[in-house]
Design a protein around this motif. Structure first.
Motif, PDB file in Angstrom:
ATOM      1  N   MET A 139       0.824  -1.204   0.000  1.00  0.00           N
ATOM      2  CA  MET A 139       0.000   0.000   0.000  1.00  0.00           C
ATOM      3  C   MET A 139       0.862   1.260   0.000  1.00  0.00           C
ATOM      4  SD  MET A 139      -2.908  -1.222   2.716  1.00  0.00           S
ATOM      5  CE  MET A 139      -3.637   0.393   2.871  1.00  0.00           C
ATOM      6  N   PHE A 140       1.895   1.253   0.836  1.00  0.00           N
ATOM      7  CA  PHE A 140       2.728   2.449   0.924  1.00  0.00           C
ATOM      8  C   PHE A 140       3.755   2.505  -0.206  1.00  0.00           C
ATOM      9  CE2 PHE A 140       0.757   2.559   5.034  1.00  0.00           C
ATOM     10  CZ  PHE A 140       0.592   3.922   5.250  1.00  0.00           C
ATOM     11  N   ALA A 141       4.052   1.372  -0.810  1.00  0.00           N
ATOM     12  CA  ALA A 141       4.860   1.395  -2.020  1.00  0.00           C
ATOM     13  C   ALA A 141       4.099   2.098  -3.133  1.00  0.00           C
ATOM     14  CB  ALA A 141       5.207  -0.035  -2.437  1.00  0.00           C
ATOM     15  N   GLN A 142       2.804   1.817  -3.232  1.00  0.00           N
ATOM     16  CA  GLN A 142       1.990   2.456  -4.262  1.00  0.00           C
ATOM     17  C   GLN A 142       1.982   3.968  -4.094  1.00  0.00           C
ATOM     18  OE1 GLN A 142      -1.842   0.701  -4.880  1.00  0.00           O
ATOM     19  NE2 GLN A 142      -2.650   2.450  -5.994  1.00  0.00           N
ATOM     20  N   ILE A 143       1.904   4.428  -2.837  1.00  0.00           N
ATOM     21  CA  ILE A 143       1.940   5.866  -2.573  1.00  0.00           C
ATOM     22  C   ILE A 143       3.263   6.473  -3.069  1.00  0.00           C
ATOM     23  CG2 ILE A 143       2.110   7.565  -0.707  1.00  0.00           C
ATOM     24  CD1 ILE A 143       0.084   5.831   0.835  1.00  0.00           C
ATOM     25  N   MET A 200      13.851  -0.007   4.636  1.00  0.00           N
ATOM     26  CA  MET A 200      12.967   1.148   4.477  1.00  0.00           C
ATOM     27  C   MET A 200      11.588   0.862   5.048  1.00  0.00           C
ATOM     28  SD  MET A 200      14.302   1.893   0.615  1.00  0.00           S
ATOM     29  CE  MET A 200      13.212   3.226   0.154  1.00  0.00           C
ATOM     30  N   CYS A 201      11.475  -0.238   5.806  1.00  0.00           N
ATOM     31  CA  CYS A 201      10.200  -0.642   6.428  1.00  0.00           C
ATOM     32  C   CYS A 201      10.307  -0.525   7.942  1.00  0.00           C
ATOM     33  CB  CYS A 201       9.861  -2.087   6.069  1.00  0.00           C
ATOM     34  SG  CYS A 201       9.686  -2.418   4.301  1.00  0.00           S
ATOM     35  N   SER A 202       9.226  -0.128   8.590  1.00  0.00           N
ATOM     36  CA  SER A 202       9.219  -0.027  10.047  1.00  0.00           C
ATOM     37  C   SER A 202       9.318  -1.413  10.680  1.00  0.00           C
ATOM     38  CB  SER A 202       7.959   0.685  10.524  1.00  0.00           C
ATOM     39  OG  SER A 202       6.796  -0.004  10.085  1.00  0.00           O
ATOM     40  N   ILE A 203       9.726  -1.426  11.940  1.00  0.00           N
ATOM     41  CA  ILE A 203       9.981  -2.676  12.645  1.00  0.00           C
ATOM     42  C   ILE A 203       8.786  -3.013  13.541  1.00  0.00           C
ATOM     43  CG2 ILE A 203      11.647  -3.912  14.068  1.00  0.00           C
ATOM     44  CD1 ILE A 203      13.586  -1.565  13.607  1.00  0.00           C
ATOM     45  N   ASN A 204       8.279  -4.241  13.407  1.00  0.00           N
ATOM     46  CA  ASN A 204       7.227  -4.714  14.315  1.00  0.00           C
ATOM     47  C   ASN A 204       7.868  -5.098  15.646  1.00  0.00           C
ATOM     48  OD1 ASN A 204       5.269  -4.416  12.356  1.00  0.00           O
ATOM     49  ND2 ASN A 204       5.423  -6.519  11.639  1.00  0.00           N
ATOM     50  N   VAL A 205       7.585  -4.339  16.682  1.00  0.00           N
ATOM     51  CA  VAL A 205       8.201  -4.565  17.998  1.00  0.00           C
ATOM     52  C   VAL A 205       7.130  -4.477  19.078  1.00  0.00           C
ATOM     53  CG1 VAL A 205      10.418  -3.615  17.275  1.00  0.00           C
ATOM     54  CG2 VAL A 205       8.720  -2.119  18.331  1.00  0.00           C
ATOM     55  N   ASP A 206       7.524  -4.802  20.295  1.00  0.00           N
ATOM     56  CA  ASP A 206       6.665  -4.603  21.464  1.00  0.00           C
ATOM     57  C   ASP A 206       7.031  -3.258  22.088  1.00  0.00           C
ATOM     58  OD1 ASP A 206       5.998  -7.239  20.911  1.00  0.00           O
ATOM     59  OD2 ASP A 206       7.341  -8.047  22.442  1.00  0.00           O
ATOM     60  N   GLY A 207       6.037  -2.600  22.684  1.00  0.00           N
ATOM     61  CA  GLY A 207       6.340  -1.333  23.322  1.00  0.00           C
ATOM     62  C   GLY A 207       5.155  -0.742  24.046  1.00  0.00           C
ATOM     63  N   ALA A 208       5.422   0.246  24.871  1.00  0.00           N
ATOM     64  CA  ALA A 208       4.378   0.948  25.611  1.00  0.00           C
ATOM     65  C   ALA A 208       4.861   2.352  25.937  1.00  0.00           C
ATOM     66  CB  ALA A 208       4.024   0.208  26.898  1.00  0.00           C
ATOM     67  N   ALA A 209       3.919   3.284  25.961  1.00  0.00           N
ATOM     68  CA  ALA A 209       4.202   4.673  26.325  1.00  0.00           C
ATOM     69  C   ALA A 209       2.986   5.211  27.066  1.00  0.00           C
ATOM     70  CB  ALA A 209       4.493   5.513  25.090  1.00  0.00           C
ATOM     71  N   ALA A 210       3.197   6.202  27.900  1.00  0.00           N
ATOM     72  CA  ALA A 210       2.090   6.737  28.702  1.00  0.00           C
ATOM     73  C   ALA A 210       2.296   8.212  28.975  1.00  0.00           C
ATOM     74  CB  ALA A 210       1.963   5.979  30.026  1.00  0.00           C
ATOM     75  N   ASP A 280       6.348   7.507   9.732  1.00  0.00           N
ATOM     76  CA  ASP A 280       7.224   6.930   8.716  1.00  0.00           C
ATOM     77  C   ASP A 280       7.166   5.400   8.764  1.00  0.00           C
ATOM     78  OD1 ASP A 280       8.533   7.012  11.252  1.00  0.00           O
ATOM     79  OD2 ASP A 280      10.453   6.609  10.267  1.00  0.00           O
ATOM     80  N   CYS A 281       5.976   4.842   8.614  1.00  0.00           N
ATOM     81  CA  CYS A 281       5.861   3.383   8.627  1.00  0.00           C
ATOM     82  C   CYS A 281       6.698   2.770   7.509  1.00  0.00           C
ATOM     83  CB  CYS A 281       4.405   2.959   8.519  1.00  0.00           C
ATOM     84  SG  CYS A 281       3.486   3.780   7.213  1.00  0.00           S
ATOM     85  N   PHE A 282       6.883   3.529   6.430  1.00  0.00           N
ATOM     86  CA  PHE A 282       7.780   3.167   5.337  1.00  0.00           C
ATOM     87  C   PHE A 282       8.459   4.446   4.872  1.00  0.00           C
ATOM     88  CE2 PHE A 282       4.395   0.111   5.525  1.00  0.00           C
ATOM     89  CZ  PHE A 282       5.071  -1.106   5.469  1.00  0.00           C
ATOM     90  N   ALA A 283       9.620   4.301   4.245  1.00  0.00           N
ATOM     91  CA  ALA A 283      10.357   5.490   3.808  1.00  0.00           C
ATOM     92  C   ALA A 283       9.528   6.330   2.846  1.00  0.00           C
ATOM     93  CB  ALA A 283      11.674   5.064   3.167  1.00  0.00           C
ATOM     94  N   THR A 284       8.759   5.677   1.998  1.00  0.00           N
ATOM     95  CA  THR A 284       7.912   6.417   1.059  1.00  0.00           C
ATOM     96  C   THR A 284       6.909   7.299   1.786  1.00  0.00           C
ATOM     97  OG1 THR A 284       6.528   4.436   0.942  1.00  0.00           O
ATOM     98  CG2 THR A 284       8.114   4.769  -0.853  1.00  0.00           C
ATOM     99  N   ALA A 285       6.399   6.796   2.926  1.00  0.00           N
ATOM    100  CA  ALA A 285       5.396   7.551   3.682  1.00  0.00           C
ATOM    101  C   ALA A 285       5.973   8.848   4.220  1.00  0.00           C
ATOM    102  CB  ALA A 285       4.854   6.703   4.832  1.00  0.00           C
ATOM    103  N   GLU A 286       7.191   8.795   4.768  1.00  0.00           N
ATOM    104  CA  GLU A 286       7.758  10.025   5.329  1.00  0.00           C
ATOM    105  C   GLU A 286       7.880  11.103   4.266  1.00  0.00           C
ATOM    106  OE1 GLU A 286      11.833  11.789   7.283  1.00  0.00           O
ATOM    107  OE2 GLU A 286      10.956   9.993   8.181  1.00  0.00           O
ATOM    108  N   LEU A 287       8.368  10.705   3.100  1.00  0.00           N
ATOM    109  CA  LEU A 287       8.598  11.704   2.068  1.00  0.00           C
ATOM    110  C   LEU A 287       7.306  12.387   1.627  1.00  0.00           C
ATOM    111  CD1 LEU A 287      11.441  12.336   1.033  1.00  0.00           C
ATOM    112  CD2 LEU A 287      10.839  11.207  -1.101  1.00  0.00           C
ATOM    113  N   VAL A 288       6.239  11.619   1.409  1.00  0.00           N
ATOM    114  CA  VAL A 288       4.989  12.248   0.952  1.00  0.00           C
ATOM    115  C   VAL A 288       4.355  13.090   2.061  1.00  0.00           C
ATOM    116  CG1 VAL A 288       4.553  10.437  -0.751  1.00  0.00           C
ATOM    117  CG2 VAL A 288       3.496  10.262   1.511  1.00  0.00           C
TER     118      VAL A 288
END
Length: 384
Positions: A139-143, A200-210, A280-288
């Motif tokens: 999807m983000f490659a298409q963008i 150029m792809c985001s990393i699927n990780v575990d995390g938490a913020a508050a 920036d889930c993908f590098a293409t996303a950040e640029l657009v």
């Protein structure tokens, strides 16, 4: 209505926590944020919890089981990649309306490995092979390909986004990946979906913020106003009708609409910003999104990355945390983690990666999928 402030905020280091539960991770981030504010769980009048993968399992209540069952109202939120930011926004609205004085917002996620997306819709139609691929990389490659067709954006320019964000991550001890990558390494990495390679792809990780959210009255009463961060704007939009919306979510249009509202309600323009944490889930996303957020003119995103304007020390630093590409992207936690990064800079506490003199920052998250729609949340934060 009262002004609203972040009086405490923190996140756990993003990574892999196979021996821990979602509530345990969420509670750890919540304690960190409460400690940052010098408050306890009994000071909180409500809890807003963002989690996507276990949204039906009352994650907010389970976090309170780890921290102390105080009996306060708990709202559980799921809203694609905008989940954490939506939970935070619900807390902002509740405080701004005068319903509560001090609330807690938590975003938490444990992620699997591999590609996101690819499943069919509830109506039985599967886009895969008919409208292309409905995995997130595709999807983000298409963008990105669409941007390249319109503006001549090159593979190298997209890759430079990853090089920049990977460099930023080396200064962030809470990022999952903290290593430099050369432009050649990024471009020669395994191709996932053109023009996005694996790096150029985001990393699927575990995390938490508050975050601890308070009214001005409460912040003054608690002696926290001087070190707090003001929420100047909190906006959310869903995808409007466009010619292609029923084929693929129009992440550009939903972001542009949300940005317009955020700038309008904050009473500023993009030129007032000192830093941005965007999706920036993908590098293409950040640029657009440089263009969608008004950081540059239409078609200027490629030139902007070439000129180094979005790097630390540049005109408008973007994703100094390392972004989703390096910090990681635990869906429910990302929105509040972005807020943590900007708030840390506005407090002057970002250490080696500090944006000098930062007074105003913006956070942006956007999510959605084929046939289901999209959601975008933008916050503008200001140093007190």
């Amino acid at each position: 209505m009262t002004d609203v402030y972040i009086v405490g905020i923190d996140m756990i280091p993003f990574g892999r926590y196979p021996t821990r539960t979602v509530p345990e991770l969420g509670a750890e981030a919540a304690w960190l944020a409460l400690d940052d504010a010098g408050l306890g769980i009994r000071d909180m009048q409500a809890l807003y919890c963002g989690n996507l993968m276990e949204a039906h399992l009352m994650v907010g209540q389970r976090i309170l089981r780890e921290m102390g069952l105080t009996g306060v109202p708990v709202t559980n939120v799921a809203n694609a990649c905008a989940t954490g930011a939506t939970a935070f926004r619900e807390g902002v609205i509740a405080v701004k309306s005068g319903l509560y004085d001090v609330v807690l917002a938590v975003g938490v996620e444990q992620m699997g490995r591999g590609l996101l997306g690819g499943s069919g819709r509830s109506d039985g139609f599967v886009e895969e092979g008919v409208l292309g691929s409905n995995t997130m990389p595709a999807m983000f490659a298409q963008i990105g390909v669409e941007h390249a067709r319109k503006h001549g954006t090159t593979f190298e320019q997209f890759a430079k986004v990853a090089v920049k964000n990977h460099h930023h991550s080396t200064m962030n001890p809470k990022a999952m990946s903290q290593r430099e990558t050369t432009l050649r390494e990024v471009m020669e990495a395994e191709m996932i979906s053109w023009p996005n390679t694996k790096l150029m792809c985001s990393i699927n990780v575990d995390g938490a913020a508050a975050a601890v959210i308070a009214s001005e009255r409460a912040a003054r009463r608690l002696g926290l106003l001087a070190r707090s961060v003001r929420v100047r704007a909190s906006e959310m939009t869903s995808g409007p009708y466009t010619a292609k919306e029923f084929a693929i979510p129009d992440f550009n249009e939903v972001t542009r609409n949300c940005a317009r509202l955020a700038y309008e309600h904050a009473g500023i323009g993009p030129d007032a910003l000192d830093l941005v944490e965007l999706h920036d889930c993908f590098a293409t996303a950040e640029l657009v999104h440089y263009e969608n957020l008004g950081l540059c003119q239409e078609g200027e995103a490629g030139r902007m990355i070439d000129a180094g304007e979005t790097a630390l020390g540049g005109r408008i630093p973007v994703n100094v945390s390392g972004g989703l590409l390096s910090k990681g992207h635990p869906l429910g936690a990302t929105g509040i983690a972005n807020l943590y990064e900007v708030a840390t800079h506005l407090r002057g506490a970002a250490g080696e990666r500090q944006v000098v003199g930062a007074r105003m920052g913006l956070t942006h998250v956007v999510g959605g999928s084929f046939g289901r729609g999209s959601a975008c949340v933008i916050h503008v934060l200001e140093r007190v």
